[in-house]
Design an enzyme around this catalytic site. Structure first.
Site, PDB file in Angstrom:
ATOM      1  N   SER A 106       8.888  64.418   3.179  1.00  0.00           N
ATOM      2  CA  SER A 106      10.075  63.734   3.720  1.00  0.00           C
ATOM      3  C   SER A 106      11.299  64.587   3.441  1.00  0.00           C
ATOM      4  O   SER A 106      11.287  65.421   2.528  1.00  0.00           O
ATOM      5  CB  SER A 106      10.235  62.373   3.030  1.00  0.00           C
ATOM      6  OG  SER A 106      11.478  61.783   3.350  1.00  0.00           O
ATOM      7  N   TYR A 123      10.257  56.491  -4.521  1.00  0.00           N
ATOM      8  CA  TYR A 123       9.730  57.072  -3.279  1.00  0.00           C
ATOM      9  C   TYR A 123      10.072  58.563  -3.175  1.00  0.00           C
ATOM     10  O   TYR A 123       9.200  59.394  -2.890  1.00  0.00           O
ATOM     11  CB  TYR A 123      10.310  56.312  -2.088  1.00  0.00           C
ATOM     12  CG  TYR A 123       9.960  56.900  -0.738  1.00  0.00           C
ATOM     13  CD1 TYR A 123       8.744  56.619  -0.125  1.00  0.00           C
ATOM     14  CD2 TYR A 123      10.864  57.730  -0.063  1.00  0.00           C
ATOM     15  CE1 TYR A 123       8.434  57.146   1.123  1.00  0.00           C
ATOM     16  CE2 TYR A 123      10.557  58.258   1.185  1.00  0.00           C
ATOM     17  CZ  TYR A 123       9.344  57.970   1.772  1.00  0.00           C
ATOM     18  OH  TYR A 123       9.038  58.502   3.000  1.00  0.00           O
TER      19      TYR A 123
HETATM   20  P1  NAD Z   1       4.482  53.053   9.009  1.00  0.00           P
HETATM   21  O1  NAD Z   1       4.813  51.819   8.277  1.00  0.00           O
HETATM   22  O2  NAD Z   1       4.235  52.929  10.451  1.00  0.00           O
HETATM   23  O3  NAD Z   1       3.235  53.770   8.367  1.00  0.00           O
HETATM   24  C1  NAD Z   1       2.947  53.727   7.008  1.00  0.00           C
HETATM   25  C2  NAD Z   1       1.491  53.314   6.879  1.00  0.00           C
HETATM   26  O4  NAD Z   1       1.088  53.519   5.534  1.00  0.00           O
HETATM   27  C3  NAD Z   1       1.217  51.860   7.173  1.00  0.00           C
HETATM   28  O5  NAD Z   1       0.963  51.635   8.537  1.00  0.00           O
HETATM   29  C4  NAD Z   1      -0.021  51.594   6.321  1.00  0.00           C
HETATM   30  O6  NAD Z   1      -1.180  51.645   7.126  1.00  0.00           O
HETATM   31  C5  NAD Z   1      -0.074  52.758   5.357  1.00  0.00           C
HETATM   32  N1  NAD Z   1      -0.185  52.329   3.968  1.00  0.00           N
HETATM   33  C6  NAD Z   1       0.797  52.019   3.102  1.00  0.00           C
HETATM   34  N2  NAD Z   1       0.268  51.672   1.920  1.00  0.00           N
HETATM   35  C7  NAD Z   1      -1.077  51.777   2.042  1.00  0.00           C
HETATM   36  C8  NAD Z   1      -2.187  51.560   1.171  1.00  0.00           C
HETATM   37  N3  NAD Z   1      -2.001  51.166  -0.105  1.00  0.00           N
HETATM   38  N4  NAD Z   1      -3.420  51.748   1.639  1.00  0.00           N
HETATM   39  C9  NAD Z   1      -3.632  52.136   2.932  1.00  0.00           C
HETATM   40  N5  NAD Z   1      -2.629  52.372   3.790  1.00  0.00           N
HETATM   41  C10 NAD Z   1      -1.373  52.190   3.351  1.00  0.00           C
HETATM   42  O7  NAD Z   1       5.682  54.054   8.727  1.00  0.00           O
HETATM   43  P2  NAD Z   1       5.866  55.626   8.988  1.00  0.00           P
HETATM   44  O8  NAD Z   1       7.318  55.839   8.880  1.00  0.00           O
HETATM   45  O9  NAD Z   1       5.144  56.083  10.156  1.00  0.00           O
HETATM   46  O10 NAD Z   1       5.229  56.265   7.676  1.00  0.00           O
HETATM   47  C11 NAD Z   1       4.288  57.288   7.713  1.00  0.00           C
HETATM   48  C12 NAD Z   1       4.613  58.342   6.683  1.00  0.00           C
HETATM   49  O11 NAD Z   1       5.811  58.990   7.055  1.00  0.00           O
HETATM   50  C13 NAD Z   1       4.808  57.830   5.262  1.00  0.00           C
HETATM   51  O12 NAD Z   1       4.165  58.691   4.359  1.00  0.00           O
HETATM   52  C14 NAD Z   1       6.309  57.917   5.087  1.00  0.00           C
HETATM   53  O13 NAD Z   1       6.657  58.107   3.744  1.00  0.00           O
HETATM   54  C15 NAD Z   1       6.612  59.140   5.916  1.00  0.00           C
HETATM   55  N6  NAD Z   1       7.997  59.280   6.310  1.00  0.00           N
HETATM   56  C16 NAD Z   1       8.582  58.353   7.111  1.00  0.00           C
HETATM   57  C17 NAD Z   1       9.911  58.505   7.449  1.00  0.00           C
HETATM   58  C18 NAD Z   1      10.625  57.514   8.333  1.00  0.00           C
HETATM   59  O14 NAD Z   1      11.842  57.572   8.447  1.00  0.00           O
HETATM   60  N7  NAD Z   1       9.947  56.611   8.984  1.00  0.00           N
HETATM   61  C19 NAD Z   1      10.646  59.604   6.965  1.00  0.00           C
HETATM   62  C20 NAD Z   1      10.005  60.521   6.148  1.00  0.00           C
HETATM   63  C21 NAD Z   1       8.684  60.344   5.815  1.00  0.00           C
END
Ligand code: NAD
Ligand code: MG
Length: 299
Positions: free
Chosen positions: A191, A204
């Site tokens: 991230s 986080y």
């Molecule tokens: P999202 O909520 O769509 O996806 C996150 C997913 O993590 C969930 O759908 C869930 O299936 C899974 N998850 C969480 N805890 C879990 C567990 N204990 N067991 C199994 N699955 C679990 O959101 P997203 O933004 O697409 O997130 C995906 C990745 O991107 C994450 O690692 C997040 O940290 C990273 N990220 C997101 C952003 C943002 O702004 N959205 C920015 C930087 C990094």
């Protein structure tokens, strides 16, 4: 709200919705159906060219957000996919299965909690068995809950954030590596928080910094096996993670406005990088972290 396809030339500033957005709290882990405006995961825009023909991929967090976009793109590039997500996300996951199957690719659902080491081990062994091997491990799942003060971060939350984001990565990579052939790849999800931590994302941001170091160290270790390891570092992306507690509720209406592009990214804008890092096109790239940040530079 998707654009024609990812190759139509256009102004990236106006390609997707800009703030302000409506107030839209939802509870974690959230669903794509409560995002207003709807997110683009490439459903109608991602065009594949068989760049991953016949590859076997395991994607965590594949039901929604960035993982959903990666799954759609991988299927359109010809890969068979095991999807992991939490059991309560079944309805989001089913839609992804339909999209993958529409491409004539395999979509195998193995829901479960990645905070559990035994589940991570069985996820990998079942994925190997059901796909007949494993070529790509895509670690997208992650937990993010904003808390203003360290005094209010419980040990339970701190532990759950590290288990979900760091331990799961360790357990999954450890279990997968004995099965990965030369040419296989691991792609982790870091991230912008790895480098520019927000004060309300103490736990986080710390996990995301750990993921960058983990990616670099593991890459050096396993290149002897012909396996590459890289990370994607998104900036603000329009996914259920954010309105389900990843941001304070009052930050959602202006989410993404602080980037040079003035808008959040869409999951579909992350997917091509996950594809590139999985294909042989990236053969000389390992141990790297790539930003998808709307212009905020990674250091
Ligand atoms: P999202 O909520 O769509 O996806 C996150 C997913 O993590 C969930 O759908 C869930 O299936 C899974 N998850 C969480 N805890 C879990 C567990 N204990 N067991 C199994 N699955 C679990 O959101 P997203 O933004 O697409 O997130 C995906 C990745 O991107 C994450 O690692 C997040 O940290 C990273 N990220 C997101 C952003 C943002 O702004 N959205 C920015 C930087 C990094
Ligand atoms: Mg989800």
């Amino acid at each position: 709200m998707a654009t024609d396809n990812q190759y139509s030339m256009q102004n990236p500033l106006t390609q997707y919705p800009q703030p302000e957005f409506p107030d839209q709290p939802q509870s974690a882990p959230g669903t794509v159906h409560k995002l207003h405006p709807a997110a683009d995961h490439g459903e109608t825009s991602y065009k594949g060219f068989g760049r991953l023909a016949g590859r076997k991929a395991l994607i965590t967090g594949a039901d929604s957000g960035i993982g959903r976009a990666a799954a759609i793109a991988y299927a359109r590039e010809g890969a068979d996919i095991v999807l992991n997500y939490l059991p309560e996300e079944e309805s989001d996951a089913r839609e992804v299965v339909q999209l993958i199957e529409a491409e004539g690719r395999k979509a195998i659902c193995l829901p479960g909690d990645l905070k559990d080491e035994r589940f991570c081990q069985s996820l990998v062994s079942q994925a190997v068995e059901r796909l007949g091997g494993l070529d790509i491990l895509v670690n997208v799942a992650g937990k993010q809950q904003a808390v203003e003060a360290i005094a209010d971060i419980t040990t339970e939350q701190f532990d759950a954030t590290f288990k979900s984001n760091v331990y799961a990565l360790f357990w999954l990579c450890k279990a997968a590596l004995p099965h990965l052939p030369a040419g296989a790849t691991i792609i982790n999800t870091a991230s912008i928080q790895s480098y520019s931590p927000s004060q309300n994302l103490l736990d986080y941001a710390s996990t995301k910094a750990a993921i960058v170091a983990f990616t670099k160290a593991l890459a050096k270790q396993v290149i002897a096996q012909g396996v590459r390891v890289n990370a994607v570092a998104p900036g603000p992306i329009w996914t259920p993670l954010q309105p389900s507690g990843g941001q304070p509720r009052d930050k959602i209406p202006t989410f993404g406005s602080q980037t040079p592009m003035g808008r959040p990214g869409q999951p579909a804008e992350c997917a091509p990088l996950y594809v590139f890092l999985a294909t042989q096109e990236s053969s000389y790239i390992t141990g790297e972290t790539f930003g998808v940040t709307g212009g905020t530079p990674l250091p």
